[in-house]
Design an enzyme around this catalytic site. Structure first.
Site, mmCIF file in Angstrom:
data_model
loop_
_atom_site.group_PDB
_atom_site.id
_atom_site.type_symbol
_atom_site.label_atom_id
_atom_site.label_comp_id
_atom_site.label_asym_id
_atom_site.label_seq_id
_atom_site.Cartn_x
_atom_site.Cartn_y
_atom_site.Cartn_z
ATOM 1 N N SER A 131 34.646 41.362 36.099
ATOM 2 C CA SER A 131 36.083 41.539 35.941
ATOM 3 C C SER A 131 36.890 40.267 36.205
ATOM 4 O O SER A 131 38.057 40.207 35.816
ATOM 5 C CB SER A 131 36.562 42.622 36.895
ATOM 6 O OG SER A 131 36.419 42.204 38.244
ATOM 7 N N LYS A 185 42.736 35.127 41.418
ATOM 8 C CA LYS A 185 42.603 36.375 40.672
ATOM 9 C C LYS A 185 43.784 37.261 41.057
ATOM 10 O O LYS A 185 44.174 37.290 42.234
ATOM 11 C CB LYS A 185 41.273 37.036 41.035
ATOM 12 C CG LYS A 185 40.954 38.297 40.240
ATOM 13 C CD LYS A 185 39.551 38.802 40.581
ATOM 14 C CE LYS A 185 39.175 40.036 39.768
ATOM 15 N NZ LYS A 185 37.779 40.476 40.039
ATOM 16 N N SER A 211 31.165 40.775 39.350
ATOM 17 C CA SER A 211 32.395 40.279 38.724
ATOM 18 C C SER A 211 32.711 38.797 38.886
ATOM 19 O O SER A 211 33.655 38.312 38.268
ATOM 20 C CB SER A 211 33.583 41.080 39.227
ATOM 21 O OG SER A 211 33.655 42.278 38.514
HETATM 22 N N1 GLN Z 1 31.086 45.424 36.121
HETATM 23 C C1 GLN Z 1 31.031 46.108 37.360
HETATM 24 C C2 GLN Z 1 31.987 47.277 37.340
HETATM 25 O O1 GLN Z 1 32.576 47.501 36.353
HETATM 26 C C3 GLN Z 1 31.329 45.186 38.485
HETATM 27 C C4 GLN Z 1 32.768 44.950 38.683
HETATM 28 C C5 GLN Z 1 33.053 44.095 39.860
HETATM 29 O O2 GLN Z 1 32.184 43.415 40.382
HETATM 30 N N2 GLN Z 1 34.297 44.143 40.294
HETATM 31 O O3 GLN Z 1 32.159 47.971 38.289
#
Ligand code: GLN
Length: 482
Positions: A150, A75, A174
């Site tokens: 994400s 990532k 995410s």
């Molecule tokens: N969807 C969640 C957010 O927008 C989790 C994101 C994540 O786990 N990095 O914060």
């Protein structure tokens, strides 16, 4: 080739049925070929990859790590020495870290070959990968739909078999949500299991690095290699190391699975509900006993998270001021103006929204009402889990309340935040959790979440592996990417 497990690939490499060059050539070509369609990768490596291939091929004759020669994508928020690390943001478009994240250096030391960096929601904020300065990612199962986020680029890259495994990070879902939406397995380990050194911080008390791959066994192998105490990260746990043990049979006799029944009953999507019930029945047929579990405070998790995560992000992202880190505006009148313009130009809308919410929640007068209250809710949720684990070994529940949605379908922030309702509770409690594929509805993948006791990655991976010994959902590849 593209449906071999990491174990099988490693076997073929050591028995010389295939060379490191050949194996990596296949994935390199697929990564190049499919990136136009998916936009899963922000960068694809040529020279670095070739160099690592040579080194791994050399290593193989000797006492090599079992992961030597296996392709990998990171990532794009793990720092890679000498290679851009954008975090999906214009702010870091030209950022070239002078060092590797611990996750990166450990997997490289094991001899894994880095093929490039995956697209992501900017600074890991989002559930659809639409908040990336490098464009949205397409879900390989239906290109008009999101891969989740994400870690959407990591999930899409694995689903399209542009790589056999990718790293991701999970703050509130995410890794698990994109894994579910893309039909692969993804694990977020316990908080403290994996070093955060060199991982660009979003919400430091929640962020954890993890793994996405087709099968639980693949995830277990890679997670074992990247985890363990790191003196460079004071939040990495000082606990003995761990190596994933693959179960020999699919027998679940003696395993108590707690089912979070309210969450299953509350699913609006009938197809997801049916597949979830079916998967739980399969675990029962394998010998597991099922226990009904209720987490009384879990419905407060989304509200608490969307105070705590922005609060931490407002603090973490203050380092991007255009001076030491990040984009610097070309037209500053004075220092104050330099900060303001650099940040206004560098950050996208969602990131700005979070910084503002977080700054507000931490400001005097609001701190007690919001930040402190959210911390108290976090504790209540942890206590709920502790009580649940008095009765069972692992918990089973949904990952995502819906199937992969269309690009642009969730225009407002709040409806996107609701996508995280089943993933956030375990994040707030710091527990290990994973998503595994359990079938398709309307051609789109569905996942089941397994949550474990603190530091018990072994149990959730074992149950997933035992389920996968009997099922083939994790081996499905979208037809257009065969
Ligand atoms: N969807 C969640 C957010 O927008 C989790 C994101 C994540 O786990 N990095 O914060």
């Amino acid at each position: 080739m593209i449906n071999l497990s990491i174990r099988q690939m490693a076997d073929m490499l050591t028995t010389k049925q295939i060379s490191v060059q050949e194996l990596n050539g296949v994935y390199h070509d697929r990564a190049r070929q499919f990136n136009d369609r998916t936009n899963a990768l922000i960068s694809v490596y040529e020279e670095l990859c070739a160099r690592e291939v040579m080194q791994a091929q050399d290593l193989l004759g000797k006492a090599a790590h079992p992961l030597a020669g296996i392709p990998l994508i990171h990532k794009d928020l793990f720092c890679t020495r000498g290679q851009t690390t954008t975090c999906g943001s214009n702010m870091l478009e030209h950022f070239i870290p002078p060092y590797d994240a611990t996750v990166v250096s450990r997997l490289s030391a094991a001899g894994m070959i880095t093929h490039g960096k995956a697209n992501m929601d900017e600074f890991a904020m989002g559930s659809s990968n639409e908040h990336s300065a490098y464009g949205p990612v397409a879900n390989p199962w239906d290109l008009s739909r999101v891969p989740g986020g994400s870690s959407g680029g990591s999930a899409a890259a694995v689903a399209a078999r542009m790589t056999p495994v990718a790293t991701g990070t999970d703050t509130g879902g995410s890794i698990r949500q994109p894994a579910a939406l893309c039909g692969i397995t993804g694990i977020k380990p316990s908080y403290g299991r994996v070093s955060r050194y060199g991982m660009v911080a979003f919400a430091s008390s929640l962020d954890q690095g993890g793994v996405l791959a087709p099968a639980a066994d693949d995830c277990g192998l890679v997670l074992s290699a990247m985890s363990g105490h790191d003196p460079l990260d004071s939040t990495s746990a000082r606990r003995p190391g761990w190596a994933w043990q693959k179960p020999e049979s699919a027998d679940l006799t003696g395993v108590k699975v707690g089912v979070i029944q309210d969450w299953v009953d509350g699913l609006q999507d009938e197809a997801i509900k049916q597949l979830t019930l079916q998967a739980i029945e399969t675990l029962k047929a394998q010998g597991a006993s099922l226990i009904d579990i209720h987490l009384p405070h879990a419905d407060l998790a989304v509200s608490a998270y969307y105070v705590l995560a922005p609060a931490e992000c407002s603090s973490n992202l203050s380092r991007f001021d255009g001076v030491r880190f990040g984009h610097q505006t070309a037209q500053a009148q004075n220092l104050e103006d330099l900060y303001r313009r650099s940040r206004s130009e560098g950050f996208g809308e969602e990131v700005k929204r979070r910084i503002m919410i977080g700054t507000w929640a931490l400001s005097s007068g609001y701190y007690d009402a919001y930040y402190l209250k959210a911390q108290k809710i976090r504790r209540l949720i942890s206590d709920d889990f502790r009580q649940a684990f008095d009765q069972c070994h692992v918990l089973a529940c949904p990952v995502s309340p819906e199937l992969a949605f269309k690009h642009g379908e969730k225009a407002d922030g709040v409806s996107m935040y609701q996508a995280d309702q089943f993933t956030i509770p375990a994040s707030l409690a710091g527990l290990p959790c994973l998503s595994m594929p359990i079938g398709h509805a309307a051609g789109l993948p569905v996942g089941l979440q397994l949550i474990g006791r603190y530091y018990d990655e072994q149990s959730i991976l074992a149950v997933a592996d035992q389920y996968q010994q009997l099922t083939r959902h994790h081996l499905q590849v979208p037809e257009a990417f065969l």
